[in-house]
Design an enzyme around this catalytic site. Structure first.
Site, PDB file in Angstrom:
ATOM      1  N   GLU A  70      33.366  12.574  45.479  1.00 50.17           N
ATOM      2  CA  GLU A  70      32.986  13.425  46.630  1.00 50.17           C
ATOM      3  C   GLU A  70      34.114  13.519  47.666  1.00 50.17           C
ATOM      4  O   GLU A  70      33.873  13.571  48.872  1.00 50.17           O
ATOM      5  CB  GLU A  70      31.686  12.924  47.262  1.00 50.17           C
TER       6      GLU A  70
HETATM    7  C1  LIG Z   1      31.720   8.081  38.301  1.00 47.16           C
HETATM    8  C2  LIG Z   1      32.241   9.433  38.651  1.00 47.16           C
HETATM    9  C3  LIG Z   1      31.354  10.448  38.972  1.00 47.16           C
HETATM   10  C4  LIG Z   1      31.826  11.725  39.256  1.00 47.16           C
HETATM   11  N1  LIG Z   1      30.934  12.760  39.450  1.00 47.16           N
HETATM   12  C5  LIG Z   1      31.388  14.033  39.539  1.00 47.16           C
HETATM   13  C6  LIG Z   1      30.486  15.149  39.541  1.00 47.16           C
HETATM   14  O1  LIG Z   1      29.278  14.985  39.508  1.00 47.16           O
HETATM   15  N2  LIG Z   1      31.011  16.396  39.547  1.00 47.16           N
HETATM   16  C7  LIG Z   1      32.346  16.625  39.587  1.00 47.16           C
HETATM   17  O2  LIG Z   1      32.753  17.787  39.590  1.00 47.16           O
HETATM   18  N3  LIG Z   1      33.238  15.593  39.615  1.00 47.16           N
HETATM   19  C8  LIG Z   1      32.783  14.309  39.576  1.00 47.16           C
HETATM   20  N4  LIG Z   1      33.670  13.254  39.568  1.00 47.16           N
HETATM   21  C9  LIG Z   1      35.085  13.515  39.744  1.00 47.16           C
HETATM   22  C10 LIG Z   1      35.605  13.011  41.092  1.00 47.16           C
HETATM   23  O3  LIG Z   1      35.148  13.815  42.120  1.00 47.16           O
HETATM   24  C11 LIG Z   1      37.129  12.945  40.965  1.00 47.16           C
HETATM   25  O4  LIG Z   1      37.414  11.729  40.306  1.00 47.16           O
HETATM   26  C12 LIG Z   1      37.843  13.023  42.287  1.00 47.16           C
HETATM   27  O5  LIG Z   1      37.748  14.314  42.779  1.00 47.16           O
HETATM   28  C13 LIG Z   1      39.308  12.662  42.182  1.00 47.16           C
HETATM   29  O6  LIG Z   1      39.930  13.360  41.158  1.00 47.16           O
HETATM   30  P1  LIG Z   1      40.820  12.575  40.083  1.00 47.16           P
HETATM   31  O7  LIG Z   1      40.053  11.376  39.667  1.00 47.16           O
HETATM   32  O8  LIG Z   1      41.252  13.513  39.045  1.00 47.16           O
HETATM   33  O9  LIG Z   1      42.049  12.056  40.913  1.00 47.16           O
HETATM   34  P2  LIG Z   1      43.438  12.809  41.180  1.00 47.16           P
HETATM   35  O10 LIG Z   1      43.194  14.116  41.830  1.00 47.16           O
HETATM   36  O11 LIG Z   1      44.245  12.794  39.942  1.00 47.16           O
HETATM   37  O12 LIG Z   1      44.066  11.832  42.243  1.00 47.16           O
HETATM   38  C14 LIG Z   1      44.581  10.547  41.876  1.00 47.16           C
HETATM   39  C15 LIG Z   1      44.925   9.808  43.157  1.00 47.16           C
HETATM   40  O13 LIG Z   1      45.900  10.562  43.888  1.00 47.16           O
HETATM   41  C16 LIG Z   1      45.422  10.845  45.199  1.00 47.16           C
HETATM   42  N5  LIG Z   1      45.876  12.177  45.582  1.00 47.16           N
HETATM   43  C17 LIG Z   1      45.696  13.340  44.932  1.00 47.16           C
HETATM   44  N6  LIG Z   1      46.248  14.353  45.594  1.00 47.16           N
HETATM   45  C18 LIG Z   1      46.811  13.829  46.705  1.00 47.16           C
HETATM   46  C19 LIG Z   1      47.546  14.368  47.804  1.00 47.16           C
HETATM   47  N7  LIG Z   1      47.798  15.681  47.920  1.00 47.16           N
HETATM   48  N8  LIG Z   1      47.966  13.533  48.772  1.00 47.16           N
HETATM   49  C20 LIG Z   1      47.708  12.199  48.717  1.00 47.16           C
HETATM   50  N9  LIG Z   1      47.021  11.638  47.704  1.00 47.16           N
HETATM   51  C21 LIG Z   1      46.584  12.433  46.704  1.00 47.16           C
HETATM   52  C22 LIG Z   1      43.910  10.772  45.089  1.00 47.16           C
HETATM   53  O14 LIG Z   1      43.292  10.475  46.329  1.00 47.16           O
HETATM   54  C23 LIG Z   1      43.743   9.636  44.092  1.00 47.16           C
HETATM   55  O15 LIG Z   1      43.838   8.411  44.764  1.00 47.16           O
HETATM   56  C24 LIG Z   1      33.213  11.973  39.291  1.00 47.16           C
HETATM   57  C25 LIG Z   1      34.107  10.926  39.000  1.00 47.16           C
HETATM   58  C26 LIG Z   1      33.639   9.689  38.660  1.00 47.16           C
HETATM   59  C27 LIG Z   1      34.619   8.618  38.299  1.00 47.16           C
END
Ligand SMILES: Cc1cc2nc3c(=O)[nH]c(=O)nc-3n(C[C@H](O)[C@H](O)[C@H](O)COP(=O)(O)OP(=O)(O)OC[C@H]3O[C@@H](n4cnc5c(N)ncnc54)[C@H](O)[C@@H]3O)c2cc1C
Length: 660
Positions: A441
C-alpha cells in the site's frame, strides 16, 4: 476459465523485461504526475504545516463521533469480538488457510460489507467504525485483516463507492454486502512502485463495446479467493500535443470470465494464510460498462481510493501496538531476573514507556484521520500517507521491542512454547506478519516521495517556472509575479508566531508541546523554502533532505494528533491520556531536533558516492569468503559483486554508474 491455486501450470520464471522495454525515468514521472490530484479543494492540516502554518483549528476540537453510527456499529463489533475470541489464529498460521466456514460466519455478520450503504444490504458504517473493526481483527491475526481489508479498503467496494455509476453500484454492491470477496490487481513483475512499467493491456474490440485484457498480475491479495477484481490495465495511448500519453484504466473483472487464470498461490515470510497470487488474464473479454470512472483514469482512481483505503493500515498497526503492549506489560511484570521484575530495570522500563506513548500516538493519528474522512470537507491525502508511513514504522519498533522484552520466548513459536507448557504468546508470528506493512500500500520510501511532492507543491506552483529551463519567457514572468506577491509576506511572517508567546492554555500541561509544534512548523516551512532556493530543480533528487523534512512534518502531525486526542479524552475524564501524550511529544521533539540538525547533512554526498561504488562492484572484495544465498538469476546473469564473468555485467556496471 478460472482455475484454483496450485494448478498444474509449471511455474514461469519472473519475466524481467530488458531495460530497453521499461519506462524511462521521465515517462515514469510523467505517468505519476498525470495521476496526481493537482487541486486542493479542501483544507489540510498537514499541507499547511509544510507551508509553515500551524492550523490547529483544522483538527481541534477532535471531530466528534456520530452516536447513531456508534450505536449501529456496536452489535456488529460485539459479534466480531466474540468471533475473534475463538478464532484459532496460530493454527491458521500453520495451515496457511482460513477455513471456509469461518469466512462464511464473517459474511453472515456483514464483515465484507462494513461500509457498503444499507440500501444495498451493507452495514453502512462509517470509516471510523470500519477501522475500529480492523484494529480489533489485527490484534488477533494480520492474515484475517488482509482478507477483509484487501477486499474493502482497496478492492471493489471503495472505488465503486467513490466512482461507480448507479448501474454498477446496483450490480455489484449487493453481492459484496453478502460477502463476495474482492481484490485489487495493480502490481506486475516490472511494475511495483512504478506503475509506468505496467504491461497488462486492455484493447477495445472493433465495436468498442468490450475490452480484451491480456497480462499477468503479481502479489494480488485475495486473488486466489476473490470473485471480483479491480484490474488496472493499459488502454490505447492518448495523443496530446503530438505526444503519446500512457493511459491506465480500471476494470471490474469477474473471476469466472473465460481467460482468468490463477497461476500460483504465493507464500510469504508472514501472513501465512493470505490468499495472494499471480493472476493471468488471457484474452479476457470485459464489457465497457465495467470501467470504473473512465478510460485513462485508473491510476488516479487507485490514488484517490488509497487516500481513504490507506487508513486501514494505520489502525491495524495501532491494533498490533496495543496487542504488543499488553504482552510486554504482562511479561515485564511477571518475569523476574536479577532479583526484580524485568520492567523495573531501566532499559526495559524505557521501552515500555515508549511503547505506550507511541501506541497512544498511533491510535490518535489513525482515529483523527478517519474521523476527518467521515466529517468530509477535508482533504486527507497527506494525513493518510503520513498515517500509513508513521504508524507502520512506529509499530515495527514496538513489535521489535516486544520481542526483545520477551527475550528467547519472543523468538520461539507459539506452538513450541505450548509444547513445553508455557503460554503460547505469538510474538514471533506478530513480527513475521507485521513487516510487510512497511512495503505494501505504498512503501515507506514511496510514501515519503509522495508526501515530499505535495510538501513542495505550493512553492513549485508559485515559483518553479522562474528557474525552469523549459518555461517560456511569458511563463517565467508570470511566475515571477506570483512569487513577488507571495514571498514578501509569507517569508518574514514565518519567523514570528503564536508559539513564541504564552498560548494554547486550554491544553494545560500539553500547551508547551503545541507551542513547540507552532515554532517547528514555521522552521520547517522556512527550511523547505531554503532547500528550494539552494537546490532548485535538483531538489527532487535530494531524497534525504526531502525525507528528513517529511519526517519532521510527520512527527509534528503525530504530536498534534496526540495532544488533540489527549485533550478530548481528558475532558471525558481520561486524564491519564495527558501523560501518554506528554511522553510521546518529549520523544518526538528529540527525533525532530536530530532531523533539523542533519537536514542538509554533509554525509549525504559521500554516502551516495560510496553506494554507487558498491553497486559498480568496486567493494566486492568485502564479500569474499561467503557462498551466495541464492542460485544465479534465471537469465544466467552472474552476480558482478561475486566476481561474475557475465558479458552483460560490464554494461550493468556502466549503467549503474550512469555512463551506459
Ligand atoms: C504480501 C503482499 C501483498 C500485496 N498485495 C497487493 C495487492 O493486493 N495488489 C497489488 O496490486 N499489489 C500488492 N502487493 C504489491 C506491493 O504493493 C508492492 O510490493 C509494492 O508496491 C512495492 O513494489 P515492489 O515490491 O515491486 O518494490 P520496488 O518498486 O521494486 O521497490 C524496491 C525498493 O525500492 C524502493 N524504491 C522504489 N522506487 C524508489 C524511488 N523512486 N526512490 C526511493 N526508493 C524507491 C522501494 O520503496 C522498495 O524499498 C503486495 C505485495 C506483497 C508482498
Amino acid at each position: 476459465m478460472a482455475t484454483t491455486a496450485g494448478s498444474s501450470t509449471p511455474p514461469a520464471p519472473a519475466s524481467s523485461a530488458p531495460p530497453s522495454e521499461l519506462a524511462t525515468e521521465k515517462e515514469a514521472r510523467d505517468v505519476a504526475e498525470s495521476a496526481r490530484e493537482t487541486e486542493w479543494e479542501y483544507p489540510s492540516f498537514v499541507r499547511e504545516l509544510f507551508l509553515g502554518r500551524f492550523r490547529l483549528d483544522l483538527i481541534h476540537p477532535h471531530p466528534p463521533e456520530d452516536p447513531a453510527d456508534e450505536a449501529r456499529a456496536r452489535p456488529f463489533l460485539d459479534k466480531l469480538k466474540a468471533f475473534l475470541e475463538r478464532y484459532p489464529a496460530d493454527e491458521i498460521d500453520l495451515t496457511g488457510h482460513i477455513p471456509e466456514e469461518l469466512v462464511q460466519e464473517l459474511r453472515e455478520m456483514g464483515a465484507f460489507g462494513i461500509k457498503v450503504p444499507t440500501q444495498y444490504g451493507g452495514l453502512g458504517l462509517s470509516q471510523l467504525s470500519y477501522i475500529r473493526a480492523m484494529e480489533m481483527v489485527t490484534s488477533k491475526d494480520g492474515a484475517l485483516t488482509a482478507l477483509l481489508s484487501a477486499s474493502q479498503s482497496i478492492g471493489v467496494p471503495q472505488p465503486l463507492k467513490l466512482f461507480g455509476t448507479d448501474e454498477q453500484k446496483k450490480k455489484f454492491f449487493p453481492r459484496i454486502a453478502k460477502g463476495a470477496i474482492t481484490a485489487f490487481a495493480l502490481t506486475e513483475v516490472n511494475a511495483g512502485s512504478d506503475p509506468a512499467n505496467m504491461s497488462t493491456t486492455a484493447t477495445p474490440t472493433e465495436d468498442g463495446k468490450h475490452f480484451i485484457i491480456n497480462g499477468e498480475k503479481l502479489w494480488c491479495t485475495n486473488g486466489t479467493r476473490a470473485e471480483l477484481y479491480v484490474v488496472m490495465a493499459r488502454t490505447p495511448d492518448r495523443v496530446a500535443n503530438g505526444k503519446a500519453k500512457k493511459q491506465i484504466t480500471a476494470f471490474i473483472v469477474e473471476r469466472d470470465t473465460p481467460g482468468v487464470e490463477i497461476k500460483h498461490r504465493l507464500h510469504f515470510m508472514g501472513l501465512k494464510a493470505i490468499e495472494n497470487g499471480v493472476i493471468a488474464f488471457r484474452d479476457v473479454k470485459v464489457p465497457r460498462e465495467n470501467i470504473l470512472w473512465g478510460e485513462g483514469r485508473g491510476l488516479k482512481l487507485a490514488l484517490v481510493t488509497l487516500n481513504t483505503g490507506r487508513l486501514t493500515l494505520p489502525a491495524s498497526c495501532a491494533g498490533a501496538g496495543k496487542a504488543m503492549l499488553r504482552v510486554a506489560r504482562e511479561w515485564a511484570t511477571e518475569r523476574v531476573q536479577w532479583g526484580q521484575p524485568i520492567g523495573k530495570h531501566e532499559a526495559v522500563a524505557q521501552k515500555i514507556a515508549r511503547m505506550a506513548a507511541s501506541t497512544f500516538a498511533m491510535e490518535a493519528v489513525a482515529e483523527l484521520c478517519s474521523a476527518l474522512a467521515d466529517k468530509g470537507g477535508y482533504d486527507i491525502r497527506l494525513e493518510a500517507a503520513i498515517a500509513k508511513m508513521f504508524n507502520s514504522e512506529a509499530g515495527w519498533r514496538i513489535v521489535d521491542d516486544t520481542l526483545q522484552i520477551r527475550g528467547g520466548r519472543g523468538y520461539e513459536t507459539a506452538q513450541s512454547l505450548a509444547s513445553r507448557g508455557e503460554r503460547p504468546i505469538p510474538v514471533e508470528r506478530a513480527m513475521r506478519d507485521f513487516r510487510i506493512n512497511l512495503i505494501f500500500e505504498g512503501s515507506s520510501e514511496i510514501m515519503r516521495l509522495f508526501i515530499a511532492r505535495e510538501a513542495v507543491d505550493h512553492h513549485f506552483k508559485t515559483a518553479f517556472d522562474v528557474v525552469n529551463p523549459e518555461a517560456t519567457g511569458a511563463q517565467k514572468r508570470a511566475a515571477l509575479g506570483r512569487a513577488l506577491r507571495f514571498y514578501p509576506v509569507w517569508y518574514p511572517t514565518r519567523w514570528f508566531g503564536k508559539g513564541m508567546l504564552p498560548s494554547f492554555g486550554e491544553f494545560g500541561p500539553l500547551a508547551t508541546h503545541l507551542r513547540y509544534v507552532e515554532r517547528a512548523a514555521r522552521h520547517l516551512g522556512r527550511s523547505i523554502f531554503h532547500a528550494m532556493m539552494r537546490f532548485r530543480q535538483k531538489l527532487e533528487r535530494k531524497q534525504m533532505v526531502l525525507f528528513r523534512a517529511v519526517d519532521i512534518g510527520a512527527e509534528l502531525f503525530a504530536m498534534s494528533a496526540a495532544c488533540v486526542r489527549a485533550h478530548m479524552l481528558a475532558q471525558k475524564g481520561q486524564r491519564e491520556a495527558l501523560t501518554l501524550a506528554d511522553a510521546f511529544c518529549r520523544e518526538a521533539k528529540q527525533r525532530i531536533a536530530v532531523s533539523f540538525d542533519h537536514l542538509f547533512s554533509e554525509h549525504d554526498e559521500p554516502l551516495y558516492k560510496l553506494s554507487q561504488q558498491v553497486l559498480r562492484g568496486e567493494h566486492a572484495w568485502l564479500e569474499q569468503g561467503i557462498v551466495p544465498m541464492a542460485p544465479p538469476s534465471p537469465e544466467g546473469r552472474a552476480d558482478p559483486a561475486l566476481g561474475g564473468q557475465d558479458p552483460k555485467a560490464k554494461t550493468v556496471r556502466r549503467e549503474a554508474a550512469g555512463v551506459g
